[in-house]
Design an enzyme around this catalytic site. Sequence first.
Site, short mmCIF file in Angstrom:
data_model
loop_
_atom_site.label_atom_id
_atom_site.label_comp_id
_atom_site.label_asym_id
_atom_site.label_seq_id
_atom_site.Cartn_x
_atom_site.Cartn_y
_atom_site.Cartn_z
N SER A 1 -5.63 7.18 -0.38
CA SER A 1 -5.71 7.12 1.08
C SER A 1 -4.37 6.82 1.74
O SER A 1 -4.24 6.96 2.95
CB SER A 1 -6.74 6.07 1.52
OG SER A 1 -6.33 4.77 1.16
N LYS B 1 -4.21 -0.48 4.59
CA LYS B 1 -4.15 0.54 5.65
C LYS B 1 -3.12 0.14 6.71
O LYS B 1 -2.69 -1.01 6.79
CB LYS B 1 -5.52 0.68 6.33
CG LYS B 1 -6.64 1.21 5.44
CD LYS B 1 -6.47 2.67 5.12
CE LYS B 1 -7.67 3.23 4.38
NZ LYS B 1 -7.81 2.68 3.02
#
Length: 229
Positions: free
Chosen positions: A149, A187
């Site tokens: 990701s 993230k």
Amino acid sequence: MLTRKQHELVCFINDRLEETGVSPSFEEMKEALDLKSKSGVHRLISALEERHFIRRLPNRARALEVLRMPERPERKAAPAAAASVPAPAARGNVRPAPQPANDVVEIPLHGRIAAGVPIEAFEGSSMLAVPAALLGSGEHYALEVSGDSMVEAGILDGDYALIRRTETARDGEIVVALIEESEATLKYFRREGAMIRLDPANRAYEPQRYTPDIVRVQGKLSGILRRYD
């Protein structure tokens, strides 16, 4: 490596597909895993997609395909060396740390970023030898990256993320965020009105939005160690 809930979910989906040929509903998945809300199912499915265990079939409701089933984790041999790269969830065995070099310090290696449990649960699990030049001031720990990701930020599956402990972050910083005290993720951190948005660095994945009360910052990315096997 998958978390216990991720492992349970992919097995449940696979069993239902083999029995009926139809994916279970989100309500059925929520009840089967004893989750409090469907949002937990969405997070688990997104995590399984990131790790390429399942995929959603386009233009079909409730359509999931199991790409592969999880295997028992095996401990890998220690890497011969580690090289530094500029800085841009299943709980399992931690890979052996890179061998020490000159001018290194040891920091706690708490497990994989997809471990799915609070970082504190890994206290004292192992130590990682890190070039001192990669660390600034403050207290640090390391996590092994799982999934793709953050690939567009130069963070690859199997990298070691070096994290400086902090509970605050500014927009655009890469953080370790703990969601609902149960699932940790690496993230980009951003504020979007009254919400917290966690952005992946991979166009294949969508941003995640949460209310501030269920997101807790546990550290900011300081650097990356990468193994070359």
